[in-house]
Design an enzyme around this catalytic site. Sequence first.
Site, short mmCIF file in Angstrom:
data_model
loop_
_atom_site.label_atom_id
_atom_site.label_comp_id
_atom_site.label_asym_id
_atom_site.label_seq_id
_atom_site.Cartn_x
_atom_site.Cartn_y
_atom_site.Cartn_z
N ASP A 16 -9.32 8.59 2.31
CA ASP A 16 -7.93 9.03 2.35
C ASP A 16 -7.62 9.43 3.79
OD1 ASP A 16 -5.54 10.46 2.25
OD2 ASP A 16 -6.16 11.74 0.58
N ILE A 17 -6.74 8.70 4.45
CA ILE A 17 -6.45 8.97 5.86
C ILE A 17 -5.90 10.37 6.09
CG2 ILE A 17 -4.10 8.02 5.93
CD1 ILE A 17 -5.07 6.71 8.68
N ASN A 30 7.91 3.59 7.75
CA ASN A 30 9.04 2.68 7.65
C ASN A 30 10.00 3.03 8.79
OD1 ASN A 30 11.16 4.56 6.70
ND2 ASN A 30 9.88 4.71 4.87
N VAL A 39 0.80 5.24 2.28
CA VAL A 39 0.28 6.08 3.36
C VAL A 39 1.37 6.99 3.90
CG1 VAL A 39 -0.62 6.01 5.73
CG2 VAL A 39 -1.53 4.45 4.03
N ASP A 40 2.55 6.43 4.13
CA ASP A 40 3.67 7.18 4.69
C ASP A 40 4.01 8.40 3.84
OD1 ASP A 40 5.80 7.73 6.43
OD2 ASP A 40 7.10 6.17 5.62
N SER A 130 0.67 -2.62 7.04
CA SER A 130 1.44 -3.76 6.49
C SER A 130 0.77 -4.52 5.35
CB SER A 130 1.84 -4.75 7.59
OG SER A 130 2.88 -4.21 8.38
N GLY A 132 0.05 -3.18 2.27
CA GLY A 132 0.42 -2.65 0.96
C GLY A 132 1.80 -3.15 0.57
N TYR A 134 4.25 -3.81 2.32
CA TYR A 134 4.80 -4.80 3.25
C TYR A 134 4.17 -6.18 3.09
CZ TYR A 134 7.73 -1.42 5.80
OH TYR A 134 8.69 -0.52 6.16
#
Length: 188
Positions: A16-17, A30, A39-40, A130, A132, A134
């Site tokens: 997990d980042i 985004n 993630v965002d 990009s 996931g 995206y």
Amino acid sequence: MEVKIGGTTLSLVIGDITQADTEAIVNAANPSLMGGGGVDGAIHSKGGPSILQECKKIRETLYPDGLPTGEAVITSGGNLKAKYVIHTVGPICDGFMTEKEKQLLSNAYRNSLTLAKIHNIKSISFPSISTGAYRCDKKEASKVALQTVIDFIKENPNWFKEIRFVLFTEDIYHVYKQSLEEILNVSD
């Protein structure tokens, strides 16, 4: 998996980042910089409101129309272990990547690393940008990501202590591991 390139350790881990203990983590943001899914959303949620407030200021002053694809900005890490969050926007794909999408993805990694260097950051963690929501092809995106990072390390030897890819699932980890082995022509 871990390899040494010059003075830099390049590592791939499953995790997990938002838990990464590097000086900076990279947010696959985004263009609005207002949080979102994946993630965002996790970074904004766990990092707390200060990250969003800093992103609002960036939007008001630097990017009123949103952060362009491939560009990067930096905020504090809020409540995260990381001191900084570097927000970058990757391309939206429809599966396999066009040359333009590959270049935009490369720019996202390169601009994130450049911003880290400007801020004297020596350790940084990336997600798989990009791949996931995206929808970029994971194999192609991993090759672009890894090659861009390796090229940056070679251009800036001994700058970074560690560049880590924190990959959310075992599946994406294996894609990156295979790509790294192909690029370096090694196996562990």
